[in-house]
Design an enzyme around this catalytic site. Structure first.
Site, mmCIF file in Angstrom:
data_model
loop_
_atom_site.group_PDB
_atom_site.id
_atom_site.type_symbol
_atom_site.label_atom_id
_atom_site.label_comp_id
_atom_site.label_asym_id
_atom_site.label_seq_id
_atom_site.Cartn_x
_atom_site.Cartn_y
_atom_site.Cartn_z
ATOM 1 N N HIS A 14 -1.088 -4.733 -3.750
ATOM 2 C CA HIS A 14 -0.328 -3.543 -4.092
ATOM 3 C C HIS A 14 1.145 -3.902 -4.217
ATOM 4 C CE1 HIS A 14 0.282 -2.158 0.416
ATOM 5 N NE2 HIS A 14 0.618 -3.402 0.234
ATOM 6 N N CYS A 23 8.164 -5.819 0.444
ATOM 7 C CA CYS A 23 7.020 -5.034 -0.026
ATOM 8 C C CYS A 23 7.181 -4.554 -1.461
ATOM 9 C CB CYS A 23 6.778 -3.842 0.889
ATOM 10 S SG CYS A 23 6.204 -4.315 2.517
ATOM 11 N N HIS A 27 2.164 -8.039 -3.899
ATOM 12 C CA HIS A 27 1.625 -8.859 -2.823
ATOM 13 C C HIS A 27 0.238 -8.345 -2.431
ATOM 14 C CE1 HIS A 27 3.457 -5.449 -0.715
ATOM 15 N NE2 HIS A 27 2.651 -5.722 0.308
ATOM 16 N N HIS A 29 -3.113 -8.275 0.603
ATOM 17 C CA HIS A 29 -3.501 -8.293 2.016
ATOM 18 C C HIS A 29 -4.999 -8.540 2.102
ATOM 19 C CE1 HIS A 29 0.303 -6.552 3.405
ATOM 20 N NE2 HIS A 29 0.192 -5.655 2.437
ATOM 21 N N HIS A 68 -10.836 -6.486 -4.012
ATOM 22 C CA HIS A 68 -10.330 -7.337 -5.092
ATOM 23 C C HIS A 68 -9.767 -6.529 -6.254
ATOM 24 C CE1 HIS A 68 -12.275 -10.503 -2.821
ATOM 25 N NE2 HIS A 68 -11.490 -11.340 -3.475
ATOM 26 N N GLU A 109 -26.608 13.428 9.699
ATOM 27 C CA GLU A 109 -26.200 14.823 9.767
ATOM 28 C C GLU A 109 -25.440 15.069 11.069
ATOM 29 O OE1 GLU A 109 -29.446 17.634 10.019
ATOM 30 O OE2 GLU A 109 -30.721 16.146 10.950
#
Length: 132
Positions: A14, A23, A27, A29, A68, A109
């Site tokens: 991302h 960030c 990059h 993870h 991926h 359930e």
């Protein structure tokens, strides 16, 4: 109240803007994901739910929808950054949808997703607690 937890992993990339210099670069993870479900009734076999059913629902989401992938390009994150927090929310909602579908067939359930932890590294994760 009982709670079950299953764990899985996926690899994904991302790019986040406005959260920090590193960030903002593309990059990836190796995400580590924990999904917990809860309920207060055991079935006739004496279990809350079959772990296999929970694992299948989690794998359906993680393996087929996130693994991926360049997360920024996925429809579910269109117009939103694919942060750890949003990944945890997405997994929680999709797994709950799959469990609800299975509940109609008496699979898992009376079970609800209680929390999802999306670990983007060994020492950093986001935890999402769905509202009841």
């Amino acid at each position: 109240m009982f709670e079950l937890k299953v764990k899985t992993r996926f690899a994904g990339a991302h790019q986040l803007t406005m959260v920090g210099q590193k960030c903002e670069n593309l990059h990836g993870h190796n995400w580590y994901v924990e999904v917990c479900v809860k309920g207060d009734k055991l079935n006739s076999a004496g279990v809350l739910a079959d772990f296999g059913d929970i694992k299948r629902a989690v794998r359906q989401v993680v393996d087929k929808e996130l693994d991926h992938k360049f997360l920024n390009e996925l429809e579910m994150f269109e117009g939103k950054q694919p942060t750890s927090e949003r990944i945890a929310v997405y997994i929680a909602r999709r797994v709950q949808d799959l469990l609800n579908r299975g509940a109609k067939e008496k699979i898992a359930e009376n079970v609800t997703v209680s929390r999802v932890m999306a670990w983007e590294s060994d020492d950093a994760c986001a935890i999402y607690y769905p509202e009841e």
